[in-house]
Scaffold this active site. Structure first.
Site, PDB file in Angstrom:
ATOM      1  N   HIS A   1      -9.468   1.772   4.402  1.00  0.00           N
ATOM      2  CA  HIS A   1      -8.225   1.883   5.168  1.00  0.00           C
ATOM      3  C   HIS A   1      -8.440   2.824   6.356  1.00  0.00           C
ATOM      4  CE1 HIS A   1      -4.136   2.899   6.287  1.00  0.00           C
ATOM      5  NE2 HIS A   1      -3.805   1.742   5.748  1.00  0.00           N
TER       6      HIS A   1
ATOM      7  N   GLU B   1      -6.735   5.128   7.536  1.00  0.00           N
ATOM      8  CA  GLU B   1      -6.449   6.547   7.276  1.00  0.00           C
ATOM      9  C   GLU B   1      -7.643   7.219   6.615  1.00  0.00           C
ATOM     10  OE1 GLU B   1      -2.774   5.775   5.270  1.00  0.00           O
ATOM     11  OE2 GLU B   1      -1.900   5.202   7.191  1.00  0.00           O
TER      12      GLU B   1
ATOM     13  N   GLU C   1      -5.855  -4.563  10.359  1.00  0.00           N
ATOM     14  CA  GLU C   1      -4.792  -3.603  10.651  1.00  0.00           C
ATOM     15  C   GLU C   1      -5.109  -2.844  11.935  1.00  0.00           C
ATOM     16  OE1 GLU C   1      -2.527  -2.478   6.831  1.00  0.00           O
ATOM     17  OE2 GLU C   1      -4.262  -1.173   6.950  1.00  0.00           O
TER      18      GLU C   1
ATOM     19  N   SER D   1       3.093  -2.098  10.326  1.00  0.00           N
ATOM     20  CA  SER D   1       4.541  -2.221  10.567  1.00  0.00           C
ATOM     21  C   SER D   1       5.071  -3.623  10.280  1.00  0.00           C
ATOM     22  CB  SER D   1       4.893  -1.783  11.996  1.00  0.00           C
ATOM     23  OG  SER D   1       4.533  -0.435  12.196  1.00  0.00           O
TER      24      SER D   1
ATOM     25  N   GLY E   1       2.368   2.310  10.721  1.00  0.00           N
ATOM     26  CA  GLY E   1       3.378   3.355  10.574  1.00  0.00           C
ATOM     27  C   GLY E   1       4.057   3.746  11.875  1.00  0.00           C
TER      28      GLY E   1
ATOM     29  N   LYS F   1       0.257   4.268  -0.388  1.00  0.00           N
ATOM     30  CA  LYS F   1      -0.329   5.501   0.174  1.00  0.00           C
ATOM     31  C   LYS F   1      -0.009   6.686  -0.748  1.00  0.00           C
ATOM     32  CE  LYS F   1      -0.049   3.337   4.661  1.00  0.00           C
ATOM     33  NZ  LYS F   1      -0.042   3.470   6.103  1.00  0.00           N
TER      34      LYS F   1
ATOM     35  N   ASN G   1       0.880  -1.167   0.000  1.00  0.00           N
ATOM     36  CA  ASN G   1       0.000   0.000   0.000  1.00  0.00           C
ATOM     37  C   ASN G   1       0.916   1.215   0.000  1.00  0.00           C
ATOM     38  OD1 ASN G   1      -1.775   2.062   0.492  1.00  0.00           O
ATOM     39  ND2 ASN G   1      -2.245   1.466   2.605  1.00  0.00           N
TER      40      ASN G   1
END
Ligand code: PGA
Length: 249
Positions: A94, A96, A166, A213, A172, A11, A9
């Site tokens: 996702h 985010e 996730e 991660s 991250g 991003k 991904n």
């Protein structure tokens, strides 16, 4: 047998020039991978990435898709537009997007339906925040996110859908869920799918990735867990060598 699937991904990273450099390095490194390999790239890079991965074992993915077929949705991209560029997978929901762009369980479900109706394969992201984990409501959150995402989705579609677990606190941050914890939490999701569909479908057809991660150091331990069918890789997918090492865990 559930075939492992490792997806990058990217991003909001990589220009077209950077896309070409990264994929040119990556293609030979993963050519003999046993896992299914996907790169989910920004919209502006899809055409260039598609040209490069043509004829290789790397599959093309996008990072989002709108639920409407077309119309007045400034800045959005439809499933038809992605299909035209050879996109096969699309990340939906996702964290985010849930956190910064108002994505809800309902919009996730609408996007999943739109994607499936055009033959795209959704990678549906679910996961709890740190607050939810500390509040002891992980199961409640995952059951809700999973149940809503799969609302009105037919059993026949299950093999075209991937779920990515996730934990938001692991994305991250360098903090990974322990392999055992990721495995046990994914078992909750698989159990939810068994209840929504059937035991056998959940066991045989539903692939569930871990994300957060995941990197060359922890990939093999995570992938050794019986419930974990792959990974959704952010940071480590931006370097060809790192991503190839995760792909070949
Ligand atoms: P990360 O991102 O690997 O950088 O933690 C994973 C993701 O957000 O999909």
């Amino acid at each position: 047998m559930r075939q492992p699937i490792i997806a990058g991904n990217w991003k909001m990273n990589n220009t077209i020039a950077a896309t070409k450099a990264l994929l040119t390095d990556l293609i030979p490194l993963v050519a003999d991978a046993k896992a299914e390999v996907v790169v989910c790239v920004p919209y502006t890079n899809i055409a260039a990435a598609g040209e490069l991965v043509k004829g290789t074992n790397i599959k093309l993915g996008a990072e989002n898709v709108h639920w409407a077929e077309k119309g007045a949705f400034t800045g959005e991209i439809s499933a038809d537009m992605l299909v035209e560029l050879g996109v096969e997978y699309v990340i939906i929901g996702h964290s985010e997007r849930r956190q910064y762009f108002g994505e809800t369980d309902q919009t996730v479900n609408a996007r999943v339906k739109a994607a499936l109706s055009k033959g795209l394969k959704p990678i549906i992201c679910v996961g709890e925040t740190l607050e939810e984990r500390e509040g002891g409501i992980v199961e409640e959150v995952l059951v809700r996110q999973t149940t809503e995402a799969f609302k009105d989705i037919d059993k026949d579609q299950l093999e075209n859908i991937v779920i990515a677990y996730e934990p938001v606190w692991a994305i991250g941050t360098g903090k990974t869920a322990t392999a055992q914890d990721a495995n046990d939490t994914i078992a909750i999701i698989r159990n939810t799918m068994a209840k929504l569909y059937c035991e056998k479908c959940a066991e045989e057809k539903v692939r569930i990735q871990y994300g957060g991660s995941m990197n060359p150091k922890n990939a093999s331990e995570l992938m050794a867990m019986p419930q974990i069918d792959g990974g959704l890789i952010g940071g480590a997918s931006l370097k060809a060598v790192d991503f190839s090492q995760v792909v070949k865990y």
